[in-house]
Write a protein that holds these residues in place. Structure first.
Motif, short mmCIF file in Angstrom:
data_model
loop_
_atom_site.label_atom_id
_atom_site.label_comp_id
_atom_site.label_asym_id
_atom_site.label_seq_id
_atom_site.Cartn_x
_atom_site.Cartn_y
_atom_site.Cartn_z
N SER A 154 -17.20 -5.23 24.51
CA SER A 154 -17.59 -6.70 25.21
C SER A 154 -18.80 -7.64 24.38
N ALA A 155 -19.85 -6.56 23.95
CA ALA A 155 -20.58 -7.53 23.14
C ALA A 155 -21.07 -8.18 21.91
N LYS A 156 -18.99 -7.84 21.49
CA LYS A 156 -19.11 -8.26 19.84
C LYS A 156 -17.87 -9.71 20.06
N LYS A 157 -18.13 -10.40 19.64
CA LYS A 157 -17.46 -11.40 19.72
C LYS A 157 -15.87 -11.35 19.21
N LEU A 158 -15.31 -12.70 19.74
CA LEU A 158 -13.67 -11.99 19.55
C LEU A 158 -12.94 -12.73 18.36
N ALA A 159 -12.47 -12.40 17.11
CA ALA A 159 -11.86 -13.26 15.86
C ALA A 159 -10.62 -13.24 16.72
N ILE A 160 -10.02 -14.47 17.40
CA ILE A 160 -8.58 -14.52 18.06
C ILE A 160 -7.33 -14.94 16.68
N LYS A 161 -6.73 -14.11 16.84
CA LYS A 161 -5.46 -14.38 15.83
C LYS A 161 -4.39 -14.41 15.78
N HIS A 162 -3.92 -13.76 17.16
CA HIS A 162 -2.89 -14.12 17.92
C HIS A 162 -2.60 -14.24 19.37
N VAL A 163 -1.95 -15.42 19.38
CA VAL A 163 -2.18 -16.22 20.45
C VAL A 163 -0.86 -16.25 21.17
#
Length: 219
Positions: free
Chosen positions: A19-28
């Motif tokens: 949770s401390a690391k931003k998520l690189a959103i690729k699959h939506v």
């Protein structure tokens, strides 16, 4: 007992680190193939995201897919006014990022973000998210496109209140630049930052909101 405690501690530490690391959103995954859901799916696919659009029947999804194709043709007329071949390539590439399903539980197992754009009914939304909460990976962020219901009330139907926020798009989604990114008191800063980054990746202008403070702007 000691072993179980160690496993629980390890899991908590792992969750905290994730949770401390931003998520690189690729699959939506977009739930709801109506005007808003189809628009969100179109924009996400056009910006290189892998998108699954979910609705109740194949007939509804066929209409949504047709709407997206028509929308892409309108967009490319402006983007590639004198380059019909480039327009065709853009449409083909966008559609290659896009698929449909009538089974939300089956498609969320590998998704980074679920965006809900279904009927404005709290009970129905809660039932949907409660179900998906059991199938989506731990890292998956949930978001609602609601313009009238409290995001907190929807988030409370899940066990991932820290990974739940609002993404309120405006109609028509492909044309309107503004997106309200709504943070509840339980939404983690990491989740909020990830949703802001995602909105920017769509070519939108995100506006930070607390709970549904900006919803009145939807008109």
């Amino acid at each position: 007992m000691a072993s179980a405690s160690r496993q629980l501690l390890a899991r908590c530490m792992s969750t905290s680190a994730a949770s401390a690391k931003k998520l690189a959103i690729k699959h939506v995954t977009v739930i709801g193939g109506g005007l808003m859901g189809a628009g969100i799916a179109q924009v996400a696919a056009a910006t290189g995201h892998t998108v699954v659009l979910v609705d109740q029947t194949d007939d509804l999804l066929k209409k949504s897919s047709k709407s997206i194709e028509d929308g892409l043709k309108r967009v490319t007329k402006k983007m590639f006014a004198d380059k019909p071949e480039a327009a065709s390539q853009f449409i083909a590439k966008t559609l290659s990022n896009f698929s449909t399903s009538t089974d939300p539980a089956a498609v969320v197992h590998s998704t980074d973000l679920v965006v809900e754009a279904i009927v404005e009914n709290l009970e129905v939304k809660n039932e949907l998210f409660k179900r998906l909460d059991k199938f989506a990976p731990e890292h998956t962020i949930f978001a609602s496109n609601t313009s009238s219901l409290p995001i907190t009330d929807i988030a409370n139907s899940t066990t991932r209140q820290d990974r739940f926020g609002g993404l309120h798009f405006f109609n028509p989604v492909p044309m309107m630049k503004l997106v309200e990114v709504i943070k509840t008191p339980m939404t983690s800063q990491t989740t909020f930052d990830s949703l802001m980054d995602f909105s920017k990746a769509l070519g939108k202008t995100p506006v930070s909101c607390q709970v549904n403070c900006c919803a009145f702007m939807s008109g």
